[in-house]
Design an enzyme around this catalytic site. Structure first.
Site, PDB file in Angstrom:
ATOM      1  N   GLU A 211      -8.204  -2.130  -3.362  1.00 25.10           N
ATOM      2  CA  GLU A 211      -7.418  -2.957  -4.284  1.00 25.10           C
ATOM      3  C   GLU A 211      -7.702  -2.601  -5.734  1.00 25.10           C
ATOM      4  O   GLU A 211      -6.800  -2.612  -6.578  1.00 25.10           O
ATOM      5  CB  GLU A 211      -7.695  -4.434  -4.023  1.00 25.10           C
ATOM      6  CG  GLU A 211      -6.650  -5.361  -4.619  1.00 25.10           C
ATOM      7  CD  GLU A 211      -5.294  -5.224  -3.967  1.00 25.10           C
ATOM      8  OE1 GLU A 211      -4.309  -5.770  -4.522  1.00 25.10           O
ATOM      9  OE2 GLU A 211      -5.184  -4.589  -2.900  1.00 25.10           O
TER      10      GLU A 211
ATOM     11  N   LEU B 186      -4.894  -1.552  -8.360  1.00 25.26           N
ATOM     12  CA  LEU B 186      -4.706  -2.241  -9.638  1.00 25.26           C
ATOM     13  C   LEU B 186      -4.651  -1.241 -10.784  1.00 25.26           C
ATOM     14  O   LEU B 186      -3.819  -1.369 -11.692  1.00 25.26           O
ATOM     15  CB  LEU B 186      -5.831  -3.250  -9.856  1.00 25.26           C
ATOM     16  CG  LEU B 186      -5.772  -4.035 -11.166  1.00 25.26           C
ATOM     17  CD1 LEU B 186      -4.493  -4.862 -11.254  1.00 25.26           C
ATOM     18  CD2 LEU B 186      -7.003  -4.941 -11.306  1.00 25.26           C
TER      19      LEU B 186
ATOM     20  N   HIS C  66      -7.478  -5.858  -0.587  1.00 26.33           N
ATOM     21  CA  HIS C  66      -6.418  -5.143   0.114  1.00 26.33           C
ATOM     22  C   HIS C  66      -6.275  -5.740   1.518  1.00 26.33           C
ATOM     23  O   HIS C  66      -6.794  -5.197   2.497  1.00 26.33           O
ATOM     24  CB  HIS C  66      -6.794  -3.664   0.184  1.00 26.33           C
ATOM     25  CG  HIS C  66      -5.646  -2.708   0.117  1.00 26.33           C
ATOM     26  ND1 HIS C  66      -4.905  -2.504  -1.022  1.00 26.33           N
ATOM     27  CD2 HIS C  66      -5.111  -1.875   1.052  1.00 26.33           C
ATOM     28  CE1 HIS C  66      -3.986  -1.588  -0.807  1.00 26.33           C
ATOM     29  NE2 HIS C  66      -4.087  -1.187   0.456  1.00 26.33           N
TER      30      HIS C  66
ATOM     31  N   SER D 222       0.836  -1.197   0.000  1.00 27.06           N
ATOM     32  CA  SER D 222       0.000   0.000   0.000  1.00 27.06           C
ATOM     33  C   SER D 222       0.877   1.256   0.000  1.00 27.06           C
ATOM     34  O   SER D 222       1.650   1.478  -0.918  1.00 27.06           O
ATOM     35  CB  SER D 222      -0.963  -0.045   1.194  1.00 27.06           C
ATOM     36  OG  SER D 222      -2.024   0.867   1.035  1.00 27.06           O
TER      37      SER D 222
END
Length: 324
Positions: free
Chosen positions: A271, A275, A303, A164
């Site tokens: 997420e 992406l 995530h 992250s």
């Protein structure tokens, strides 16, 4: 809903609302303290099973980095996995919302903003608020020198893995310190922070997650430091350096094993954004002719820590060949 508001909700949904589980202290690790411009800073060090001092990996935390243990130790068995594969593991502790940068000044929010932007629970004191964050200096000068002097660990050809917030930071550190980091991995990182709406969304997320002010990290909107932290700008340097890179982000669809419904929904949003950022970085690197990047985009995943742990296991052959 505007683009900015959409990105804001994606970034803050999980960061703010989901607490981390209780600390899973691993007695195999040792506390390693160094003095720094930020005061004493703790790192957790796990030694390679074969006793070597040449193979070293730093693992960076996410935006909710705590002051007691690094999230990799709290949530995963990655340290044990790497040490069993004869890799020394360095887990820096702290750095909430720091992006592991040297900030321009201590963080503060304008009067009245704590309740309006960050919520009543956001403290006006804490890490990086009574002093200036100097995480880049710590990770690339102070800590490697101390690890070499006191434990004999090599300060060159290390690896750095980040999730992250730590994903973009890992690439930035590798780009600016190629002698130290020959390998860098971004797991669900935000590799295109200059994309439309991203800067405002990150700013709001930092304010919401602990009451941090992005204008204290980088004072001027025209500062070169925005490019310092942006892997899209750093791509040519990473290629010139020959840095071995790993880029991973899933599609936001929970696996068949499933996650709790709230975690799945929140992790899916983050997420999906990761992406999109990671695919943009992939396009950039391909246009530049990069040959030292491995991309892994799982067909399911949100995530969440279990996906990041699985990625570390998957990257082991490439990682092992790139360090030491």
């Amino acid at each position: 809903m505007t683009l900015w508001l959409a990105l804001f909700s994606l970034l803050t949904f999980l960061l703010v609302s989901t607490p981390r589980s209780n600390a899973a202290f691993d007695p195999v690790g040792v506390d390693f303290w160094v003095d720094s411009d930020m005061g004493p800073v703790k790192t957790r060090v796990f030694r390679a099973a074969d006793g070597n001092t040449q193979r070293v990996v730093y693992a960076l935390d996410g935006m909710w980095a705590r002051e007691d243990l690094n999230g990799w130790e709290i949530e995963t068995e990655v340290a044990r996995t790497l040490t069993e594969n004869n890799i020394n593991v360095v887990l820096p502790v702290g750095g909430q919302s720091s992006f592991y940068m040297d900030w321009d000044r201590p963080s503060y929010l304008p009067e009245g903003a704590v309740s309006e932007i960050a919520g009543d629970s956001a403290p006006d004191t804490g890490p990086g608020k009574s002093y200036t964050y100097t995480w880049e200096t710590l990770l690339t000068r102070v800590l490697p020198a101390a690890l070499h002097e006191r434990l004999g660990l090599s300060p060159t050809r290390n690896g750095v893995i980040g999730l992250s917030m730590g994903g973009s930071a890992a690439f930035a550190l590798a780009a600016h310190h190629p002698a130290q980091f020959s390998y860098a991995a971004s797991l669900s990182g935000y590799l295109n922070p200059s994309a439309p709406g991203m800067r405002g969304a990150i700013s709001a997320a930092m304010a919401k997650a602990g009451g941090y002010n992005i204008s204290c990290m980088i004072s001027s909107p025209t500062s070169d430091k925005w490019q310092w932290m942006d892997p899209m700008f750093l791509a040519p340097g990473l290629i010139r350096n020959g840095t071995e890179l790993w880029v991973s982000a899933a599609n936001g669809v929970p696996s068949e094993a499933g996650e709790p419904s709230k975690q799945a929904a929140e992790g899916s949003a983050l997420e999906t954004l990761s992406l999109t950022n990671s695919r943009s970085f992939q396009t950039r690197m391909k246009l530049l002719g990069a040959t030292t990047v491995t991309y892994d985009f799982p067909s399911s995943g949100v995530h969440a820590w279990k996906y990041w742990e699985a990625q570390v296991v998957k990257m082991l052959p490439v990682l092992s060949g790139a360090i030491g």
